[in-house]
Design an enzyme around this catalytic site. Structure first.
Site, short mmCIF file in Angstrom:
data_model
loop_
_atom_site.label_atom_id
_atom_site.label_comp_id
_atom_site.label_asym_id
_atom_site.label_seq_id
_atom_site.Cartn_x
_atom_site.Cartn_y
_atom_site.Cartn_z
N ARG A 40 19.91 -80.17 22.49
CA ARG A 40 20.46 -79.04 21.73
C ARG A 40 21.71 -79.45 20.96
O ARG A 40 22.15 -78.73 20.08
CB ARG A 40 20.74 -77.88 22.68
CG ARG A 40 19.48 -77.16 23.14
CD ARG A 40 19.79 -76.11 24.18
NE ARG A 40 18.66 -75.21 24.38
CZ ARG A 40 18.57 -74.33 25.37
NH1 ARG A 40 19.55 -74.24 26.26
NH2 ARG A 40 17.53 -73.54 25.47
N HIS A 82 12.88 -75.38 32.05
CA HIS A 82 11.62 -76.12 32.08
C HIS A 82 10.49 -75.37 31.37
O HIS A 82 9.72 -75.97 30.61
CB HIS A 82 11.20 -76.41 33.52
CG HIS A 82 12.00 -77.50 34.17
ND1 HIS A 82 11.81 -77.89 35.46
CD2 HIS A 82 13.01 -78.27 33.69
CE1 HIS A 82 12.66 -78.87 35.77
NE2 HIS A 82 13.39 -79.09 34.70
N LYS A 100 11.07 -81.79 38.53
CA LYS A 100 10.97 -80.86 39.64
C LYS A 100 12.33 -80.20 39.88
O LYS A 100 13.35 -80.79 39.50
CB LYS A 100 10.49 -81.60 40.88
CG LYS A 100 11.49 -82.69 41.32
CD LYS A 100 10.92 -83.67 42.24
CE LYS A 100 10.96 -85.07 41.75
NZ LYS A 100 12.12 -85.53 41.03
N ASP A 181 16.53 -77.54 44.05
CA ASP A 181 17.03 -78.89 43.78
C ASP A 181 16.64 -79.87 44.87
O ASP A 181 16.25 -81.01 44.57
CB ASP A 181 18.55 -78.85 43.64
CG ASP A 181 19.05 -79.72 42.51
OD1 ASP A 181 19.63 -80.77 42.78
OD2 ASP A 181 18.85 -79.35 41.33
#
Length: 336
Positions: A40, A82, A100, A181
């Site tokens: 970004r 995601h 993940k 996490d």
């Protein structure tokens, strides 16, 4: 047709630490090129490109997704992005390897899977553990009946750190907390061995922001098997794991999700240590290179998902994480 020599061209979406680690792993593989990076921030993308010698830096995710020189995009954003990032890439016709935890919840995960299947595109969760040569050897040992029928699995992953307010691990808007996490590792490990559980119980301590920092999980299966799992960012663990069967047990003293060895214990026999070097000619403990190689193999073979990291398994893990999250009282903005 599987063309094992075709060069696979990668794009990197995001420029944080895990993106840097994965880029290094890619650049160690044969017939693999990192051709673009997207962020970004145009400045961040340019700096990352210069650091790794990447030809093109894009100042938006959409520009990276639209780059026709890219075969597959590695999505390395926080969990909360995601769905958007991987969806952009799939909509643009790119294969995707997504970090993940795969998404914030099972609904988002299902949307990505349905999109990939509708477009006939490759999609895989970056569950490096499943691609690790020693974990693949573990599955062979268990399938051969070396420890009999699995009765219990225990696994935990945690580290201690000073995370100030606003840090992503404490921010619900970024999918903060230990569960997504760290907890995704022991849950995925247990479900790799036993499948989706029939019963789930969980407890957690929550931060002032409302995310979990210390979580315990018990999974149960109708065949009598159980798993006791934990995740925390309030204390260091060695990430141990034990798999107990009717004829013996397998122990990981530390680092179960990227092991260099495990020990098989069977009644009346000396313990047997299985080393990573015995399972692969490429015995580096870190597994990012192994998962990248699996993506390359799948793309060369024209496969739309990996048999090592099947999408059905990813969806099953997300359903378990959803149930745990609801039981411990963690909510994310815009997520049921």
């Amino acid at each position: 047709m599987n063309d094992g020599t075709r060069t696979i061209r990668w794009g990197i979406l995001a420029t944080g630490g895990i993106a840097a680690e994965f880029t290094g792993a890619l650049q160690s593989l044969p017939n693999t090129e990192v051709v673009a990076v997207g962020s970004r921030s145009a400045e961040a993308a340019k700096a990352f490109a210069e650091r790794f010698g990447i030809p093109r830096a894009h100042g938006s995710w959409a520009e990276l997704a639209a780059d026709d020189d890219v075969d597959v995009v590695y999505v390395a954003t926080p969990h909360s992005a995601h769905r958007l990032a991987a969806g952009l890439c799939l909509e643009a016709g790119r294969a995707v390897l997504c970090e993940k935890a795969f998404t914030l919840d099972a609904r988002e995960a299902r949307e990505l899977v349905e999109l990939a299947r509708a477009r006939g595109l490759f999609l895989m969760e970056a569950m490096w553990t499943y691609c690790h040569p020693l974990i693949r050897r573990l599955r062979e040992v268990i399938a051969a009946g070396e420890i009999g029928e699995i009765r219990s699995v225990s696994a935990a992953f945690g580290f201690a750190g000073e995370f100030p307010p606003g840090h992503r691990l404490r921010d619900p808007a970024q999918g903060g907390g230990a569960l997504l996490d760290l907890g995704v590792y022991p849950v995925s490990f247990a479900q790799l061995l036993l499948g989706e559980p029939d019963a789930i119980r969980a407890w957690a301590h929550l931060t002032p922001e409302g995310v979990d920092d210390n979580t315990g999980i018990v999974l149960g299966w109708n065949n009598g098997a159980v798993a006791t799992l934990g995740c925390t960012f309030t204390a260091d663990t060695d990430a141990p794991a034990t798999i107990t069967g009717t004829k013996g047990r397998i122990e990981f003293a530390e680092g179960f999700f990227y092991p260099d060895r495990f020990v098989i214990h069977r009644s009346g026999r000396q313990p047997q240590t299985v080393l990573l070097a015995e399972a692969t000619a490429d015995p580096e403990r870190g597994t990012m290179r192994h998962e990248a190689a699996e993506v390359n193999r799948c793309l060369r073979a024209g496969e739309t998902e990996s048999p090592l990291v099947p999408l059905a398994g990813t969806l099953a893990v997300m359903r378990t994480l959803d149930t745990v999250r609801k039981q411990i009282g963690v909510t994310y903005p815009g997520v049921d």
